[in-house]
Design an enzyme around this catalytic site. Structure first.
Site, mmCIF file in Angstrom:
data_model
loop_
_atom_site.group_PDB
_atom_site.id
_atom_site.type_symbol
_atom_site.label_atom_id
_atom_site.label_comp_id
_atom_site.label_asym_id
_atom_site.label_seq_id
_atom_site.Cartn_x
_atom_site.Cartn_y
_atom_site.Cartn_z
ATOM 1 N N ASP A 71 38.118 78.865 -55.710
ATOM 2 C CA ASP A 71 37.122 77.926 -56.219
ATOM 3 C C ASP A 71 35.905 78.636 -56.792
ATOM 4 O O ASP A 71 35.650 79.806 -56.476
ATOM 5 C CB ASP A 71 36.699 76.955 -55.102
ATOM 6 C CG ASP A 71 36.567 77.628 -53.743
ATOM 7 O OD1 ASP A 71 36.207 78.812 -53.710
ATOM 8 O OD2 ASP A 71 36.838 76.976 -52.733
ATOM 9 N N ASN A 139 33.840 70.649 -41.652
ATOM 10 C CA ASN A 139 34.269 69.253 -41.851
ATOM 11 C C ASN A 139 35.761 69.161 -42.189
ATOM 12 O O ASN A 139 36.246 68.110 -42.580
ATOM 13 C CB ASN A 139 33.436 68.599 -42.962
ATOM 14 C CG ASN A 139 33.667 69.241 -44.326
ATOM 15 O OD1 ASN A 139 34.422 70.214 -44.441
ATOM 16 N ND2 ASN A 139 33.036 68.720 -45.359
ATOM 17 N N HIS A 141 37.337 70.866 -44.578
ATOM 18 C CA HIS A 141 37.725 71.102 -45.973
ATOM 19 C C HIS A 141 38.506 72.400 -46.111
ATOM 20 O O HIS A 141 38.344 73.331 -45.325
ATOM 21 C CB HIS A 141 36.515 71.036 -46.928
ATOM 22 C CG HIS A 141 35.604 72.220 -46.940
ATOM 23 N ND1 HIS A 141 34.279 72.143 -47.315
ATOM 24 C CD2 HIS A 141 35.801 73.540 -46.666
ATOM 25 C CE1 HIS A 141 33.731 73.337 -47.263
ATOM 26 N NE2 HIS A 141 34.629 74.206 -46.866
ATOM 27 N N GLU A 146 37.040 68.223 -50.100
ATOM 28 C CA GLU A 146 36.254 67.625 -49.022
ATOM 29 C C GLU A 146 37.026 66.437 -48.420
ATOM 30 O O GLU A 146 37.981 65.932 -49.040
ATOM 31 C CB GLU A 146 34.909 67.152 -49.583
ATOM 32 C CG GLU A 146 34.073 68.254 -50.235
ATOM 33 C CD GLU A 146 33.438 69.240 -49.233
ATOM 34 O OE1 GLU A 146 33.882 69.306 -48.070
ATOM 35 O OE2 GLU A 146 32.513 69.964 -49.650
HETATM 36 C C1 F6R Z 1 35.677 79.298 -50.189
HETATM 37 C C2 F6R Z 1 36.444 78.234 -49.573
HETATM 38 C C3 F6R Z 1 35.891 77.448 -48.429
HETATM 39 C C4 F6R Z 1 35.614 78.341 -47.218
HETATM 40 C C5 F6R Z 1 35.090 77.523 -46.053
HETATM 41 C C6 F6R Z 1 34.688 78.392 -44.896
HETATM 42 O O1 F6R Z 1 36.436 79.901 -51.209
HETATM 43 O O2 F6R Z 1 37.531 77.999 -49.991
HETATM 44 O O3 F6R Z 1 36.788 76.422 -48.077
HETATM 45 O O4 F6R Z 1 36.795 78.992 -46.848
HETATM 46 O O5 F6R Z 1 33.985 76.761 -46.458
HETATM 47 O O6 F6R Z 1 33.591 79.166 -45.263
HETATM 48 P P1 F6R Z 1 33.083 80.344 -44.324
HETATM 49 O O7 F6R Z 1 34.136 81.376 -44.329
HETATM 50 O O8 F6R Z 1 31.824 80.833 -45.000
HETATM 51 O O9 F6R Z 1 32.850 79.745 -42.985
#
Ligand code: F6R
Length: 254
Positions: A71, A139, A141, A146
């Protein structure tokens, strides 16, 4: 027939996941000709990228793969700090070399359906994602899908949940975190051959339980992963706190 249940490993600490992640990459590179490997960004993978940079420099892992990722924030071209490509090439400089050489396919940073369709097509032409690394939001995701996102989505522009923006706030100070991102869809993620999801820390415990033992439903996007059938989940003890291993029989997808 239900998909085979995920393989779940609870590790003493987050650092213990690094050798496993590097082995996954080594294995996919050895087994395929120039496989497409898709990385996740975020704090979960900081240690892995430091170790990966070393491996790619020393030749412990060859560069005969094509890199991509999940992303990118809208309006964040690769050189813009705060963006995902910027994070990847800063945390793992050999990925910057691969980007310059055309061996790293960045997610478009524009809200343009044609650009997103062309990106998805390019990934298909490269043989599809052989190994997809994933983190999870508190959450539930995955990538920026989301809660409420349909499971049949491809690449699309997502509006970030408030919890997601709060979690990203520090990296954008003194500015505001972005509101929109281009993201790999849940269907795109499920199309990868192999998924490895990491979750570390107590803040992820509820999301992990939802993913592994809650209802398979859009309220927890990560629950869709139980439909995949080739999923490895690496947890530290804190993230595994809410996960009831004894009740794991329930974790196969309906
Ligand atoms: C980022 C992504 C997000 C993260 C998630 C966890 O490319 O795909 O889904 O993997 O938000 O983020 P961290 O690792 O910072 O807790």
């Amino acid at each position: 027939m239900p998909a085979p249940a995920p393989e779940i490993r609870v590790l003493p600490a987050a650092e213990a996941a690094v050798p496993t992640l590097l082995d996954e990459l080594r294995r996919v590179v050895a087994a395929n000709e120039r496989p497409l490997v898709s990385f996740a960004t975020g704090g979960t993978f900081t240690g892995m990228f430091t170790a990966l940079a070393r491996e790619l420099r020393d030749g412990g892992i060859g560069r005969d793969f094509v890199a991509t990722h999940l992303d990118e924030y809208v309006d964040f071209p690769p050189a813009r700090a705060g963006g995902m490509v910027h994070e990847l090439v800063t945390g793992c400089p050999p990925l910057g070399d691969m980007l310059a050489a055309g061996a790293f396919v960045p997610v478009p940073h524009v809200d343009d359906a044609a650009a997103l369709a062309a990106h998805a097509q390019k990934l298909r032409e490269l043989g599809g994602v052989k190994l997809q690394l994933l983190g999870i939001g508190r959450n539930g995701h995955i990538a920026f899908n989301e809660p409420g996102t349909a499971f049949d989505t491809g690449f699309h522009v997502a509006t970030l949940a408030e919890a997601t923006r709060q979690d990203a706030r520090a990296r954008f100070l003194p500015g505001e975190p972005p509101r929109r991102a281009v993201t790999s869809g849940i269907a795109t993620i499920l199309a990868a051959d192999r998924l490895v999801l990491c979750a570390f820390g107590a803040a992820k415990a509820d999301a992990v339980r939802g993913m592994l033992q809650g209802e398979v439903a859009t309220g927890c996007p990560a629950s869709a992963l139980r439909r995949h059938g080739n999923l490895l989940v690496l947890l530290d003890r804190e993230a595994a706190r809410g996960f009831d291993a004894a009740a794991d029989q329930a974790s196969a997808a309906p």
